[in-house]
Design a protein around this motif. Sequence first.
Motif, PDB file in Angstrom:
ATOM      1  N   THR A 192      28.461  47.364  47.433  1.00  0.00           N
ATOM      2  CA  THR A 192      27.129  47.248  46.835  1.00  0.00           C
ATOM      3  C   THR A 192      26.960  45.908  46.129  1.00  0.00           C
ATOM      4  OG1 THR A 192      27.055  49.649  46.514  1.00  0.00           O
ATOM      5  CG2 THR A 192      25.508  48.324  45.223  1.00  0.00           C
ATOM      6  N   ALA A 193      27.989  45.480  45.397  1.00  0.00           N
ATOM      7  CA  ALA A 193      27.923  44.216  44.676  1.00  0.00           C
ATOM      8  C   ALA A 193      27.829  43.039  45.655  1.00  0.00           C
ATOM      9  CB  ALA A 193      29.133  44.063  43.770  1.00  0.00           C
ATOM     10  N   LEU A 194      28.633  43.079  46.722  1.00  0.00           N
ATOM     11  CA  LEU A 194      28.592  42.001  47.713  1.00  0.00           C
ATOM     12  C   LEU A 194      27.217  41.909  48.359  1.00  0.00           C
ATOM     13  CD1 LEU A 194      32.069  42.558  49.414  1.00  0.00           C
ATOM     14  CD2 LEU A 194      31.421  40.597  48.010  1.00  0.00           C
ATOM     15  N   LEU A 221      40.096  19.423  47.569  1.00  0.00           N
ATOM     16  CA  LEU A 221      40.272  20.844  47.859  1.00  0.00           C
ATOM     17  C   LEU A 221      40.452  21.644  46.572  1.00  0.00           C
ATOM     18  CD1 LEU A 221      42.524  20.750  51.046  1.00  0.00           C
ATOM     19  CD2 LEU A 221      40.145  21.470  50.897  1.00  0.00           C
ATOM     20  N   ALA A 222      41.121  21.059  45.593  1.00  0.00           N
ATOM     21  CA  ALA A 222      41.274  21.745  44.305  1.00  0.00           C
ATOM     22  C   ALA A 222      39.916  21.980  43.668  1.00  0.00           C
ATOM     23  CB  ALA A 222      42.166  20.927  43.373  1.00  0.00           C
ATOM     24  N   GLU A 223      39.022  20.994  43.791  1.00  0.00           N
ATOM     25  CA  GLU A 223      37.686  21.172  43.231  1.00  0.00           C
ATOM     26  C   GLU A 223      36.908  22.257  43.968  1.00  0.00           C
ATOM     27  OE1 GLU A 223      35.776  17.402  43.179  1.00  0.00           O
ATOM     28  OE2 GLU A 223      37.104  16.574  41.660  1.00  0.00           O
ATOM     29  N   ARG A 224      37.248  22.500  45.236  1.00  0.00           N
ATOM     30  CA  ARG A 224      36.524  23.529  45.981  1.00  0.00           C
ATOM     31  C   ARG A 224      36.879  24.937  45.496  1.00  0.00           C
ATOM     32  NH1 ARG A 224      34.009  19.840  46.159  1.00  0.00           N
ATOM     33  NH2 ARG A 224      33.279  18.676  47.961  1.00  0.00           N
ATOM     34  N   ALA A 225      37.933  25.054  44.700  1.00  0.00           N
ATOM     35  CA  ALA A 225      38.202  26.348  44.057  1.00  0.00           C
ATOM     36  C   ALA A 225      37.032  26.741  43.168  1.00  0.00           C
ATOM     37  CB  ALA A 225      39.489  26.261  43.231  1.00  0.00           C
ATOM     38  N   ASN A 226      36.241  25.764  42.755  1.00  0.00           N
ATOM     39  CA  ASN A 226      35.053  26.044  41.945  1.00  0.00           C
ATOM     40  C   ASN A 226      34.053  26.906  42.703  1.00  0.00           C
ATOM     41  OD1 ASN A 226      32.113  24.656  40.941  1.00  0.00           O
ATOM     42  ND2 ASN A 226      33.523  25.355  39.360  1.00  0.00           N
ATOM     43  N   ASP A 227      33.963  26.736  44.033  1.00  0.00           N
ATOM     44  CA  ASP A 227      33.070  27.587  44.821  1.00  0.00           C
ATOM     45  C   ASP A 227      33.533  29.040  44.776  1.00  0.00           C
ATOM     46  OD1 ASP A 227      31.141  25.682  46.154  1.00  0.00           O
ATOM     47  OD2 ASP A 227      33.044  24.772  46.702  1.00  0.00           O
ATOM     48  N   LEU A 228      34.865  29.232  44.866  1.00  0.00           N
ATOM     49  CA  LEU A 228      35.393  30.587  44.781  1.00  0.00           C
ATOM     50  C   LEU A 228      35.160  31.179  43.395  1.00  0.00           C
ATOM     51  CD1 LEU A 228      38.741  30.076  46.720  1.00  0.00           C
ATOM     52  CD2 LEU A 228      36.724  31.297  47.516  1.00  0.00           C
ATOM     53  N   TYR A 229      35.346  30.361  42.364  1.00  0.00           N
ATOM     54  CA  TYR A 229      35.092  30.829  41.000  1.00  0.00           C
ATOM     55  C   TYR A 229      33.630  31.232  40.845  1.00  0.00           C
ATOM     56  CZ  TYR A 229      34.397  30.653  35.943  1.00  0.00           C
ATOM     57  OH  TYR A 229      34.051  30.954  34.655  1.00  0.00           O
ATOM     58  N   ASP A 230      32.730  30.477  41.452  1.00  0.00           N
ATOM     59  CA  ASP A 230      31.308  30.809  41.411  1.00  0.00           C
ATOM     60  C   ASP A 230      31.070  32.207  41.981  1.00  0.00           C
ATOM     61  OD1 ASP A 230      28.559  30.830  41.372  1.00  0.00           O
ATOM     62  OD2 ASP A 230      28.291  28.996  42.496  1.00  0.00           O
ATOM     63  N   LEU A 231      31.642  32.465  43.163  1.00  0.00           N
ATOM     64  CA  LEU A 231      31.469  33.780  43.782  1.00  0.00           C
ATOM     65  C   LEU A 231      32.153  34.865  42.961  1.00  0.00           C
ATOM     66  CD1 LEU A 231      31.892  32.987  47.572  1.00  0.00           C
ATOM     67  CD2 LEU A 231      29.801  33.496  46.329  1.00  0.00           C
ATOM     68  N   GLN A 232      33.275  34.537  42.367  1.00  0.00           N
ATOM     69  CA  GLN A 232      33.944  35.506  41.501  1.00  0.00           C
ATOM     70  C   GLN A 232      33.004  35.958  40.387  1.00  0.00           C
ATOM     71  OE1 GLN A 232      36.813  34.199  38.465  1.00  0.00           O
ATOM     72  NE2 GLN A 232      38.352  35.454  39.541  1.00  0.00           N
ATOM     73  N   GLN A 233      32.362  34.983  39.741  1.00  0.00           N
ATOM     74  CA  GLN A 233      31.472  35.299  38.630  1.00  0.00           C
ATOM     75  C   GLN A 233      30.233  36.071  39.087  1.00  0.00           C
ATOM     76  OE1 GLN A 233      32.161  34.318  35.141  1.00  0.00           O
ATOM     77  NE2 GLN A 233      34.101  34.388  36.247  1.00  0.00           N
ATOM     78  N   ARG A 234      29.650  35.670  40.209  1.00  0.00           N
ATOM     79  CA  ARG A 234      28.430  36.339  40.683  1.00  0.00           C
ATOM     80  C   ARG A 234      28.709  37.790  41.049  1.00  0.00           C
ATOM     81  NH1 ARG A 234      24.329  32.256  43.706  1.00  0.00           N
ATOM     82  NH2 ARG A 234      23.006  34.070  43.412  1.00  0.00           N
ATOM     83  N   VAL A 235      29.807  38.024  41.762  1.00  0.00           N
ATOM     84  CA  VAL A 235      30.119  39.396  42.170  1.00  0.00           C
ATOM     85  C   VAL A 235      30.516  40.236  40.955  1.00  0.00           C
ATOM     86  CG1 VAL A 235      31.645  40.823  43.588  1.00  0.00           C
ATOM     87  CG2 VAL A 235      30.706  38.696  44.519  1.00  0.00           C
ATOM     88  N   LEU A 236      31.249  39.639  40.010  1.00  0.00           N
ATOM     89  CA  LEU A 236      31.622  40.376  38.801  1.00  0.00           C
ATOM     90  C   LEU A 236      30.390  40.782  38.004  1.00  0.00           C
ATOM     91  CD1 LEU A 236      34.785  38.469  37.494  1.00  0.00           C
ATOM     92  CD2 LEU A 236      34.677  40.708  38.611  1.00  0.00           C
ATOM     93  N   ARG A 237      29.401  39.912  37.929  1.00  0.00           N
ATOM     94  CA  ARG A 237      28.178  40.286  37.214  1.00  0.00           C
ATOM     95  C   ARG A 237      27.484  41.452  37.907  1.00  0.00           C
ATOM     96  NH1 ARG A 237      27.910  34.538  36.609  1.00  0.00           N
ATOM     97  NH2 ARG A 237      28.358  34.029  34.431  1.00  0.00           N
ATOM     98  N   ALA A 238      27.497  41.421  39.248  1.00  0.00           N
ATOM     99  CA  ALA A 238      26.883  42.531  39.981  1.00  0.00           C
ATOM    100  C   ALA A 238      27.675  43.820  39.775  1.00  0.00           C
ATOM    101  CB  ALA A 238      26.803  42.184  41.472  1.00  0.00           C
ATOM    102  N   LEU A 239      29.000  43.731  39.761  1.00  0.00           N
ATOM    103  CA  LEU A 239      29.834  44.930  39.560  1.00  0.00           C
ATOM    104  C   LEU A 239      29.685  45.496  38.152  1.00  0.00           C
ATOM    105  CD1 LEU A 239      33.112  43.801  41.356  1.00  0.00           C
ATOM    106  CD2 LEU A 239      31.844  45.890  41.882  1.00  0.00           C
ATOM    107  N   LEU A 240      29.581  44.616  37.160  1.00  0.00           N
ATOM    108  CA  LEU A 240      29.561  45.051  35.763  1.00  0.00           C
ATOM    109  C   LEU A 240      28.150  45.232  35.223  1.00  0.00           C
ATOM    110  CD1 LEU A 240      32.410  42.708  34.481  1.00  0.00           C
ATOM    111  CD2 LEU A 240      32.590  45.128  35.095  1.00  0.00           C
ATOM    112  N   GLY A 241      27.161  44.972  36.073  1.00  0.00           N
ATOM    113  CA  GLY A 241      25.778  45.180  35.637  1.00  0.00           C
ATOM    114  C   GLY A 241      25.281  44.142  34.657  1.00  0.00           C
ATOM    115  N   GLU A 242      25.920  42.960  34.624  1.00  0.00           N
ATOM    116  CA  GLU A 242      25.477  41.922  33.700  1.00  0.00           C
ATOM    117  C   GLU A 242      24.322  41.131  34.308  1.00  0.00           C
ATOM    118  OE1 GLU A 242      28.271  39.257  32.060  1.00  0.00           O
ATOM    119  OE2 GLU A 242      29.751  40.794  31.564  1.00  0.00           O
ATOM    120  N   THR A 243      23.328  40.841  33.500  1.00  0.00           N
ATOM    121  CA  THR A 243      22.239  39.972  33.922  1.00  0.00           C
ATOM    122  C   THR A 243      22.269  38.708  33.072  1.00  0.00           C
ATOM    123  OG1 THR A 243      20.727  41.063  32.384  1.00  0.00           O
ATOM    124  CG2 THR A 243      20.779  41.882  34.650  1.00  0.00           C
TER     125      THR A 243
END
Length: 847
Positions: free
Chosen positions: A317-319, A393-415
């Motif tokens: 659902t979060a994805l 490539l190390a800086e591209r970990a920032n893209d993964l961190y971005d998705l981590q945060q977006r999906v976590l907000r969806a999972l935890l109901g944060e707006t």
Amino acid sequence: MPDNNKIILHAPLAGPLVPLEQVPDPVFSSATLGDGVAIDPLNDVLYAPCAGEVVQLARTGHALTLRAANGAEILLHIGVDTVQLQGRGFSPLVALGDQVSQGQPLVRFDMDLVAQHCVSLVTVMLISNGPGFGLRRLEAGNAQLGAALLEVEATGREANGRPVSHESARGHARVAHHGGLHARPAALLRQTAQGFQSHAVLRFAEREADLDSLVAVMGLGVGEGAEVELICTGPDSQTALLALIAAVQTASVGERHAAHAPTSTAMPKPAAGPGMLTGVCAAPGLAQGPLARLDGVSLPPDNGDNDPAAQHQALNTALAEVRHAIDRDWRHLPRGQEDAAAILEAHLALLDDPALLGDARQHIANGVAASHAWSRAIDTQCQILRSLGNPLLAERANDLYDLQQRVLRALLGETRQLRLPPSAIVVAHELTPSDLLLLARHEVAGLCMAAGGATSHVAILARARGLPCLVAVGEALLELPAGTPLVLDADQGRLETEADAQRLAEVQRHVQQRRETRQRQQAAAQQSARTRDGQVIEVAANVASAEEAAEALAQGADGIGLLRSEFLFIDRPTAPDETEQRSAYQAVLDAMGERPVIIRTIDVGGDKQLDYLPLPAEANPVLGLRGIRLGQVRPELLDQQLRALLQVSPQQRCRIMLPMVTEVDELIAIRQRLDRLAGELGIGQRAELGVMIEVPAAALLAERLAEHADFFSIGTNDLSQYTLAMDRDHAGLAARVDALHPALLRLIELTCQGAAKHGRWVGVCGALASDPLATPVLIGLGVAELSVSAPQIGEIKAQVRQLDAAACRRFSQGLLGLSSAAAVRQACRDFTAQSHAQPAAAAALQQ
């Protein structure tokens, strides 16, 4: 007993059944991808025709494949040619690896959007591994949603009693992408691979990665210039291999822009002083405002004893929610935000990444909460990227961190309801692209990060938006209290944390003066650009579409100095026909009212490839089959384009320009072809024919070419790299490929002299025309037209009005004897300052 070899496929949509051979796509109608049925849909949700596992989900959401209990793989493809929408209008409701039940919603789609932009809404349901299965049709006419349509039985035999052919092809390619195979290039490879039936693997340094997985490809740590091996297995393996080799060897426009970012964006970190933090400039500029913090998500504790089924569903659902949000952001991007669009495309692809999802689902299966499972999966991949020793490539970990945060907000109901003070300097440990999209809705003056890099996606987006941005400031940044008055001087790589009222007022005056200057320039942009001694310089625009032409007209363009017609030809499976081309060219002329339009004939090859016209791999593509040379090898393509151009109206406002001309005979031959085609079409007055001067040979032959050309336009980008023998896409040489090099100026002067002897005019459509520092040089050398990016029209016109053409001629002659581009630039800075001071002094004397 039930027959486990048989399954029933139910109607995934309601609507009339269409015979497969009538589907307006030869790949479907010929059953190349398999046998099945087609439906002209009456509803906007695609449902599962049977129970099964989602084994393939297109990044763009328009197609997916289910694997049923008997092994049948059911391809569901919404509409025809819908991949061109790049995900707009499609909202997947399931994820790769999901187990679905018959009748479960799979994809929601915008019927109006698809109908307006694609060939057809007709949706196919095929058995893509059909040779081992028998099909029996159960329904004809109209399909009711959920009605039984097909019986599919596993026969245990392959077609003709033989196993399915698994042809393979392999080849090597050198990576042209700036910084190597990070998120966006990996997404491009994945997208290319998904266009074929064959399975594709990339091998590097004795390791390999499936091209279905972005994180696996990034995890190989492939750098720019590295050689990789591509292995394709399947019925179209050879075609897939050629396409993938081209994708590896071709850097995108956005990457070329990143490679040519101003050198200030990579400024080394200066020494710190009292009341000051230092960092690295990621986007230039000066700003002042109160500090505003932007923090990440904090995870609640997890006892590790969760119901896996509930957690799988929560993650799904979060994805889906995040996919929908990214799709919405994508569809609402303003024109000209190609970099932002490419970043969002890569994020959509990462959400479907099998390596990420597999890792997260394994944690969930072990009882871990979905939020912690997703967070761990991302952290693991971030550690891999940061351990590769490749800063980009190390800086591209920032893209993964971005998705981590977006999906976590969806999972935890944060707006995220941000309350920011006006003109805030936003501070964070590390901002993400989605953060920046959110901040775009607020009045933000600048960005400052404790971590991050000058080549990160946030840096690219900040430069595009004109936001000053400082990165790698350090953890001391996060100790500053909210509301602290800050001065962000990104040009100097510093953040002033104890600025007094006088300093804040000084910066505010500077920012306000720059804003007012831009407003004045834009207000006067519709007026002609005339030097102080009366010489008119046309300031035109470089565009790629009718929409961009309309925007350029609104910005004050005197005409179109370069329409890149190749954008009609690329990123599509087939060539545009004569009617489509004529319509597109006419739309540009119509958008420009009474102003002239220069249309460059197709310029592909080198860094621009056509999917439907594979060109041979070349050791040095920029020296190979490109520009007018392609028209010589494939004359039917050029003739079709010339016929389309000859039929636009009025012809006197249309000018045709030929790229990559190196010989007089080439020009004469094309002029004769143009005259012959005009005669066949019964056209008496035809468009002017010009030459793009972008190779030294053309500049040296300018006087001879001017006998047969109606005008010249200098492409300084290619002319620079060919003259200096430096690849303009080479990151290490980018700062040295400078069109203000004295050798380039001599070629420009030679071109203008040759044109003048035959009464021809000369324009410049390369990047040098957009550089205000170069304006007096080009005017002095004899250039009559400058074609620039639309947002710079007002600025360049204002610069022309400050100049005296006679003084420019004297000044430019002195530059030809200087020793380097750096010396020329310094002389230009001094001359510009003097030119601007003279009108100001004259105005003061009159008061």
